[in-house]
Write a protein that holds these residues in place. Structure first.
Motif, PDB file in Angstrom:
ATOM      1  N   SER A  25       0.814  -1.212   0.000  1.00 29.96           N
ATOM      2  CA  SER A  25       0.000   0.000   0.000  1.00 29.96           C
ATOM      3  C   SER A  25       0.851   1.266   0.000  1.00 29.96           C
ATOM      4  O   SER A  25       0.323   2.347   0.095  1.00 29.96           O
ATOM      5  N   CYS A  26       2.168   1.152  -0.095  1.00 30.70           N
ATOM      6  CA  CYS A  26       2.991   2.349  -0.020  1.00 30.70           C
ATOM      7  C   CYS A  26       4.173   2.226  -0.957  1.00 30.70           C
ATOM      8  O   CYS A  26       4.981   1.323  -0.813  1.00 30.70           O
ATOM      9  N   ILE A  93       0.641   6.621  -0.778  1.00 26.61           N
ATOM     10  CA  ILE A  93       0.299   5.819   0.394  1.00 26.61           C
ATOM     11  C   ILE A  93      -1.197   5.550   0.324  1.00 26.61           C
ATOM     12  O   ILE A  93      -2.011   6.473   0.373  1.00 26.61           O
ATOM     13  N   ASP A  94      -1.509   4.308   0.207  1.00 26.07           N
ATOM     14  CA  ASP A  94      -2.896   3.889   0.179  1.00 26.07           C
ATOM     15  C   ASP A  94      -3.565   4.367   1.465  1.00 26.07           C
ATOM     16  O   ASP A  94      -3.041   4.202   2.548  1.00 26.07           O
ATOM     17  N   SER A  95      -4.739   4.940   1.321  1.00 24.72           N
ATOM     18  CA  SER A  95      -5.589   5.411   2.428  1.00 24.72           C
ATOM     19  C   SER A  95      -5.089   6.699   3.083  1.00 24.72           C
ATOM     20  O   SER A  95      -5.780   7.271   3.915  1.00 24.72           O
ATOM     21  N   LEU A  96      -3.893   7.220   2.719  1.00 28.75           N
ATOM     22  CA  LEU A  96      -3.523   8.538   3.238  1.00 28.75           C
ATOM     23  C   LEU A  96      -3.556   9.575   2.134  1.00 28.75           C
ATOM     24  O   LEU A  96      -4.252  10.573   2.230  1.00 28.75           O
ATOM     25  N   GLU A 115      -4.723  14.615  -0.240  1.00 29.66           N
ATOM     26  CA  GLU A 115      -5.359  13.528   0.509  1.00 29.66           C
ATOM     27  C   GLU A 115      -6.072  12.586  -0.447  1.00 29.66           C
ATOM     28  O   GLU A 115      -6.555  12.976  -1.493  1.00 29.66           O
ATOM     29  N   THR A 184      -9.977  -2.610  -0.799  1.00 26.77           N
ATOM     30  CA  THR A 184     -10.078  -2.698   0.659  1.00 26.77           C
ATOM     31  C   THR A 184     -11.104  -1.721   1.199  1.00 26.77           C
ATOM     32  O   THR A 184     -11.702  -1.961   2.239  1.00 26.77           O
ATOM     33  N   SER A 185     -11.339  -0.623   0.504  1.00 27.87           N
ATOM     34  CA  SER A 185     -12.345   0.311   1.031  1.00 27.87           C
ATOM     35  C   SER A 185     -13.736  -0.159   0.704  1.00 27.87           C
ATOM     36  O   SER A 185     -14.691   0.229   1.354  1.00 27.87           O
ATOM     37  N   SER A 187     -14.800  -3.213   0.999  1.00 26.94           N
ATOM     38  CA  SER A 187     -15.216  -4.111   2.078  1.00 26.94           C
ATOM     39  C   SER A 187     -15.147  -3.355   3.391  1.00 26.94           C
ATOM     40  O   SER A 187     -14.135  -2.761   3.722  1.00 26.94           O
ATOM     41  N   PRO A 188     -16.221  -3.342   4.153  1.00 30.94           N
ATOM     42  CA  PRO A 188     -16.263  -2.542   5.400  1.00 30.94           C
ATOM     43  C   PRO A 188     -15.427  -3.158   6.502  1.00 30.94           C
ATOM     44  O   PRO A 188     -15.166  -4.340   6.486  1.00 30.94           O
TER      45      PRO A 188
END
Lengths: 188, 581
Positions: A25-26, A93-96, A115, A184-185, A187-188
């Motif tokens: 993820s990075c 960066i995944d999710s950041l 972001e 990944t987002s 799926s909760p």
């Protein structure tokens, strides 16, 4: 995991692409531009000093010579601090979010961070630059008002200007990270 | 999804304990604010958290455990920590662990509830983001993200993910109020746990500011009441006040000082910065003014200045006389209409003669006036510069008069010419329809019209030349005054406090954040360092620029050229809303 490859930019200069895979993820991509060549530096300094010497022989005022030295020094310092970019880095960066850093020859670093919530997609776009048509990588930002609209296009690696083969490598890796993030987002 | 844990760098070397902070579900991120150390009683911890939650409106809760293994084989501590998960239930439960002498941490986030989507792991991947708590607490994000107000708990929308982190830390000041020397029931570790930060000067200034503001506010209201009294609204005085730029500057400064010394507290950080900027700007102004004053009064420079003033005015008048003699002859080889030339030239020469006599009449009083005016420099450099601009305007009043005469004559001539030109072609200006219509004139109308047209046409070069010369002189004077005004505006509107803050404490004004990836090992969680990206100087100036006096020229270059061509008078300092003739 680190990896280095050599590419060329749109003018034919040599670029070095360094890839670092920290995790799925990075990832970080670092493009190093060619350094300031001694030849061009000597040429510019000689021109300026010859011109100053020519003026001196006309005016017989020695302030012109000291002014020429001063101007050359200030110009070199200004060029190294504000114009000459040594390295451009893209950190995703995944999710950041996505971070773009430009390091200048004098050591100054200028960073922009976007972001992940604002990023719509990373694409390769064609554009007209002077007399050429070039490919460039850019980040599309979401429009807060319209869900499917694009509010801004942010070009990446603006001063290095790598060619399509280098851009494809970076593009593939970015798309992998973005796909991983979407998966990944979802799926909760 | 990857869980982000924001961990303060000051707690990285703290003893084992509980992690206390806020969970933001929209970004699956846990913002750790402090570490609660052993021994503690769970009831007291819960009481402290409830108190903090009520005071700061931030949903603070126990997020998990922190284990710092100083000695080897502390397995019992590990089991004890796991047992705590039962007492303080939080979803998900974070477990951070650090080995002694190792840079790499191990993180686990467990969800007790069954995942709704099959195939998703019960354990989440964790990414550690270190942040400097003190800097994040004190910094301000630009542009300020307006997070919607929430009543209790964390009903804050996920707009601006990192802004939520900044907001959480900034609001949790209640949690950071106790340090390790306090005898409270719960022992916390955070950025102030080594001792609460305070400054004697800041406290004294806060105590003193109340009475000082009251006193100065009272004085300023007296001054503004005095200046607003009826005597000054009468026609000659009000006209003079509105023309002098010194009065404008004094009024502007009075407004600013009233704003600074008002007893209302600043509502948001922007207003506070504005007050600080105004205060620093006024201080600098007064300091520079006093320096100028001391320079002027030393070595009797005022006397020299006064002595030099009258000869300079005389010299300017003499030069103007030479110019007029030149125009009355054959200027630049052009042939003027002799009669009109002589009339205009003699008229202007007489005007000049009156002016010189007036200056000579004033000359004994000039030194006294200058001395008193020089004293006003103690009010500030801007006031001194405004007075200089006004003195220049007064001394070049004759140039302004000449410009007005020349412009009016030229304007009349142009109007007459355009109207008679239409007559010459057989057309007329229709006022009702606001357009040019054809019209049949009588023979004698045409005859007289054409005659007048010819006369005006052949007299045009003379008038145009006088107009050109005096307009150029007037523009020169306006340019000098404009330069002075630009300087005054610069001192007035530069946000010096914000620029100084950006220079000395760059983390206070943040444009965003930047991340750095720390040393990484495979199979270990990713560690990032979050630093503050300071606002560039140009943005600081743009955001915190103080409002200037509003004296921008309202004309564009195109309209200015048009006005000059048609002979309309230009008033460079007039604003759009002013009512003047």
């Amino acid at each position: 995991m680190e990896d280095e490859q050599s590419f060329s930019d749109i003018c034919g200069g040599r670029l070095a692409l360094q890839r670092r895979y920290y995790s799925p993820s990075c990832r970080e991509f670092c493009i190093s531009c060619p350094r300031l060549s001694l030849r061009s530096l000597t040429a510019v300094t000689c021109t300026v000093w010859l011109a100053a010497y020519g003026l001196f022989t006309l005016c017989e005022n020695s302030i012109i010579l000291s002014a020429a030295i001063f101007i050359t020094l200030l110009g070199l310092l200004g060029y190294l601090h504000f114009v000459k970019i040594d390295q451009e880095t893209l950190l995703i960066i995944d999710s950041l979010g996505i971070q773009m850093t430009s390091s200048y020859a004098s050591g100054k670093e200028s960073t922009t961070f976007i972001e992940m919530g604002k990023v719509k997609d990373v694409i390769i776009n064609e554009g007209i630059y002077m007399q050429k048509v070039i490919y460039y990588l850019c980040i599309l930002l979401k429009d807060p008002v319209e869900p499917h609209g694009i509010s801004q296009v942010v070009p990446v690696f603006q001063s290095a200007k790598p060619r399509l083969d280098c851009l494809i490598e970076v593009y593939r890796s970015c798309q992998e990270v973005l796909a991983h993030q979407k998966a990944t987002s979802a799926s909760p | 999804m990857v869980l982000k844990a924001f961990f303060p760098t000051c707690c990285a070397s703290a003893d084992s304990g509980l992690l206390v902070g806020r969970w933001v579900p929209e970004q699956t991120s846990a913002v750790v604010l402090a570490v609660v150390h052993f021994p503690f009683i769970p009831i007291q911890v819960k009481e402290l958290l409830a108190r903090v939650q009520q005071a700061s409106q931030v949903g603070v809760a126990v997020l998990g455990t922190w284990c710092h293994r100083r000695q080897d084989a502390e397995e019992s501590l590990g089991h004890f920590l796991e047992g705590l998960g039962a007492i303080f239930s939080h979803e998900p439960w974070l477990q951070l662990c650090r080995e002694r002498g190792s840079k790499f941490w191990s993180c686990k986030a467990t969800r007790r509830q069954a995942p709704t989507c099959p195939g998703a792991p019960g354990e989440d991947q964790v990414m550690l983001v270190f942040y400097d708590q003190r800097k994040v607490l004190l910094s301000q994000l630009h542009p300020p993200v307006a997070l919607p107000d929430h009543q209790a708990g964390d009903a804050v929308a996920g707009a601006g993910g990192l802004a939520a982190v900044f907001d959480t830390v900034a609001r949790s000041e209640e949690l950071f109020r106790s340090d390790r020397f306090d005898e409270g029931p719960v022992r916390l570790s955070h950025w102030q746990s080594e001792g609460v930060e305070a400054s004697i000067l800041a406290e004294l200034a806060k105590r003193a500011s109340g009475p000082i503001c009251l006193l100065l506010g009272g004085l300023l209201s007296l001054v503004s009441a005095a200046s607003a009294c009826r005597v000054f609204q009468l026609w000659p005085l009000s006209f003079i006040w509105s023309k002098l730029s010194t009065c404008e500057q004094l009024r502007h400064r009075l407004e600013q000082l009233t704003f600074v010394f008002s007893t209302q507290k600043a509502e948001n950080p922007t207003q506070l910065m504005r007050k600080a900027n105004v205060l620093v700007s006024v201080f600098l102004d007064v300091a520079l003014g006093l320096a100028l004053l001391s320079w002027l009064h030393g070595k009797d420079r005022i006397g020299h200045l006064a002595e030099a003033l009258v000869p300079v005015a005389d010299h300017v008048a003499e030069e103007l006389q030479h110019l007029l003699q030149w125009l009355m002859g054959a200027p630049a080889g052009l042939k003027m209409n002799r009669a009109l030339d002589q009339v205009l030239g003699r008229f202007f020469l007489y005007h000049l003669h009156l002016w010189i006599s007036y200056i000579h009449l004033m000359s004994p009083f000039i030194e006294r006036i200058l001395w008193h005016v020089g004293l006003s420099a103690c009010l500030g450099l801007t006031v001194a510069l405004s007075i200089l601009s006004d003195i220049i305007a007064l001394l070049t009043f004759h140039i302004y008069c000449f410009y007005v005469y020349g412009a009016r004559l030229y304007c009349l001539k142009i109007c007459g010419l355009s109207s008679l030109w239409r007559l010459f072609r057989g057309k007329k200006w229709n006022v009702l329809r606001q357009r040019v219509d054809s019209c049949s004139y009588d023979l004698d109308q045409l005859f007289i019209g054409t005659l007048l047209f010819t006369i005006l046409l052949f007299l045009l070069p003379t008038t145009a030349l006088y107009y050109l010369v005096f307009t150029l002189l007037r523009l020169l004077v306006v340019a000098v005054q404009g330069l002075i005004h630009v300087l005054v505006d610069l001192v007035n509107s530069l946000p010096l406090y914000s620029l100084g803050l950006r220079l000395c404490r760059p983390y206070r004004l943040a444009a965003g954040v930047k991340f750095r990836v720390l040393e990484h090992e495979a199979d270990r969680p990713l560690r990032l360092l979050m630093q503050i990206n300071p606002l560039p100087f140009s943005h600081v100036t743009r955001t915190y620029r103080l409002p200037s006096r509003g004296r921008h020229p309202t004309h564009s270059w195109g309209s200015l050229c048009r006005k000059l061509f048609f002979g309309e008078l230009i008033y460079p300092w007039r604003q759009k809303g002013d009512k003047r003739d």
